[in-house]
Enzyme design. Structure first.
Site, short mmCIF file in Angstrom:
data_model
loop_
_atom_site.label_atom_id
_atom_site.label_comp_id
_atom_site.label_asym_id
_atom_site.label_seq_id
_atom_site.Cartn_x
_atom_site.Cartn_y
_atom_site.Cartn_z
N TYR A 70 -11.99 -2.90 12.68
CA TYR A 70 -10.67 -2.27 12.53
C TYR A 70 -9.82 -2.50 13.80
O TYR A 70 -8.65 -2.88 13.71
CB TYR A 70 -10.88 -0.78 12.27
CG TYR A 70 -9.64 0.01 11.93
CD1 TYR A 70 -9.03 -0.10 10.68
CD2 TYR A 70 -9.08 0.88 12.86
CE1 TYR A 70 -7.90 0.65 10.37
CE2 TYR A 70 -7.96 1.63 12.56
CZ TYR A 70 -7.37 1.51 11.31
OH TYR A 70 -6.25 2.25 11.01
N GLY A 85 0.82 -1.22 0.00
CA GLY A 85 0.00 0.00 0.00
C GLY A 85 0.85 1.26 0.00
O GLY A 85 0.67 2.15 0.83
P1 NDP Z 1 -4.85 5.52 2.69
O1 NDP Z 1 -6.27 5.15 2.48
O2 NDP Z 1 -4.44 6.93 2.50
O3 NDP Z 1 -3.89 4.57 1.81
C1 NDP Z 1 -4.07 3.18 1.88
C2 NDP Z 1 -3.04 2.49 1.05
O4 NDP Z 1 -3.25 1.07 1.18
C3 NDP Z 1 -3.15 2.81 -0.42
O5 NDP Z 1 -1.86 2.81 -1.00
C4 NDP Z 1 -3.97 1.64 -0.97
O6 NDP Z 1 -3.71 1.31 -2.33
C5 NDP Z 1 -3.46 0.51 -0.11
N1 NDP Z 1 -4.41 -0.60 -0.04
C6 NDP Z 1 -5.67 -0.61 0.43
N2 NDP Z 1 -6.22 -1.82 0.29
C7 NDP Z 1 -5.27 -2.61 -0.29
C8 NDP Z 1 -5.22 -3.96 -0.70
N3 NDP Z 1 -6.26 -4.78 -0.54
N4 NDP Z 1 -4.09 -4.42 -1.26
C9 NDP Z 1 -3.01 -3.61 -1.45
N5 NDP Z 1 -3.00 -2.32 -1.08
C10 NDP Z 1 -4.12 -1.82 -0.51
O7 NDP Z 1 -4.54 5.05 4.20
P2 NDP Z 1 -3.47 5.59 5.25
O8 NDP Z 1 -2.22 5.97 4.58
O9 NDP Z 1 -4.14 6.55 6.15
O10 NDP Z 1 -3.23 4.25 6.12
C11 NDP Z 1 -2.10 3.43 5.92
C12 NDP Z 1 -2.01 2.47 7.11
O11 NDP Z 1 -1.93 3.23 8.33
C13 NDP Z 1 -3.25 1.57 7.26
O12 NDP Z 1 -2.85 0.28 7.70
C14 NDP Z 1 -4.05 2.27 8.34
O13 NDP Z 1 -4.90 1.38 9.00
C15 NDP Z 1 -2.94 2.79 9.22
N6 NDP Z 1 -3.35 3.88 10.09
C16 NDP Z 1 -3.76 5.09 9.56
C17 NDP Z 1 -4.13 6.11 10.42
C18 NDP Z 1 -4.57 7.45 9.94
O14 NDP Z 1 -4.96 8.27 10.79
N7 NDP Z 1 -4.51 7.75 8.67
C19 NDP Z 1 -4.13 5.92 11.89
C20 NDP Z 1 -3.69 4.62 12.31
C21 NDP Z 1 -3.32 3.66 11.44
P3 NDP Z 1 -4.73 1.80 -3.50
O15 NDP Z 1 -4.46 3.28 -3.62
O16 NDP Z 1 -4.32 1.03 -4.70
O17 NDP Z 1 -6.11 1.49 -3.00
#
Ligand code: NDP
Length: 247
Positions: free
Chosen positions: A155, A12
């Site tokens: 989650y 991701g």
């Molecule tokens: P975003 O939604 O901004 O980005 C998510 C990323 O994960 C994208 O690159 C997306 O790719 C990828 N992704 C989603 N589903 C899949 C899949 N099935 N297979 C491969 N890639 C996938 O999320 P964030 O950057 O905010 O979050 C990143 C991580 O941080 C997550 O694990 C989230 O739970 C964690 N997190 C985030 C917080 C926040 O406040 N933002 C707080 C705590 C934890 P694509 O663009 O192709 O869909």
């Protein structure tokens, strides 16, 4: 901090925190492969940025839920670059709902994307890391996995599961010099949190001792520390990057 010569994989990496980690790693000299599910254009753009920083970079389309694909992705990285030193399990989604209203699809999608994916990529990385006599896995959890959150039972369960998995993995692979740790962010400004309404955002800020949201770079620097040799005696740990929220 220095990641020169380390070959790294970030799931991701096309957007948000994963993209920041990829860019941060590249400024420290790491070669970086990213995966994405749907955002090909965004992933291509990230690869361009990484290459401009003077490192090797590639993007691979791979749904993180797909067990077989995880092995293919890791084999590709190893065959291109010769080894794999660091995996960051970052891919994640939310599908929030109260338990009374949550349906099976919402539960399964979040558990599979956030937790099964961590098993998929950690397992697939184990063999090349054993061959390399070491490695570091960093799993992106959440403070919600520590404290729970109404409306996010799926989650929270996935992120708490990551902590248990990481500690077990750390104990199993420590003798092979493979470390595994969790970075648990609080409220970080990305597209994921961009959909929350103003009132929720204000209350999150009020509950955060540092009084503000974090930015993805503030997560990336802790991930880089755990990827680097500076953290060589740390395994099975969860580092909160949350402005003190879950203290
Ligand atoms: P975003 O939604 O901004 O980005 C998510 C990323 O994960 C994208 O690159 C997306 O790719 C990828 N992704 C989603 N589903 C899949 C899949 N099935 N297979 C491969 N890639 C996938 O999320 P964030 O950057 O905010 O979050 C990143 C991580 O941080 C997550 O694990 C989230 O739970 C964690 N997190 C985030 C917080 C926040 O406040 N933002 C707080 C705590 C934890 P694509 O663009 O192709 O869909």
């Amino acid at each position: 901090m220095d990641l020169k010569g380390k070959n790294c994989l970030i799931t991701g990496g096309s957007r948000g925190i994963g993209r920041s980690i990829a860019e941060y790693f590249s400024t420290l000299g790491a070669n970086v492969a990213i995966t994405y599910a749907r955002s090909k254009d965004a992933a291509d753009e990230v690869v361009e940025v990484l290459k401009k920083n003077g490192v090797e970079a590639m993007s691979l389309q791979a749904d993180a839920v797909d067990f077989q694909k995880a092995e293919e992705v890791i084999n590709t990285v190893v065959s291109e670059w010769g080894s794999l030193d660091v995996v960051v399990n970052n891919a994640g989604i939310t599908k929030d709902n109260l338990i009374l209203r949550m349906n099976e699809e919402q539960w399964d999608a979040v558990i599979n994307t956030n937790l099964k994916s961590v098993f998929n990529y950690s397992k697939a990385a184990t063999k090349p890391m054993m061959r390399a006599r070491g490695g570091s896995i960093i799993n992106i959890g959440s403070v919600v996995g520590i404290s729970g959150n109404a409306g996010q039972s799926n989650y929270a369960a996935s992120k708490a599961g990551i902590i248990g998995f990481t500690k077990s993995f750390a104990k199993e692979l420590a003798s092979r010099n493979i470390r595994a740790n969790v970075v648990a962010p609080g409220y970080i400004m990305t597209e994921m949190t961009g959909t929350l309404d103003e009132k929720v955002l204000e209350s999150i800020k009020e509950e955060t001792p540092l009084g503000r949201a974090g930015n993805p770079e503030e997560v990336a620097s802790s991930v880089a520390f755990l990827a680097s040799d500076l953290s060589s005696y740390i395994t099975g740990e969860t580092i909160r990057v949350d402005g003190g929220m879950a203290m």
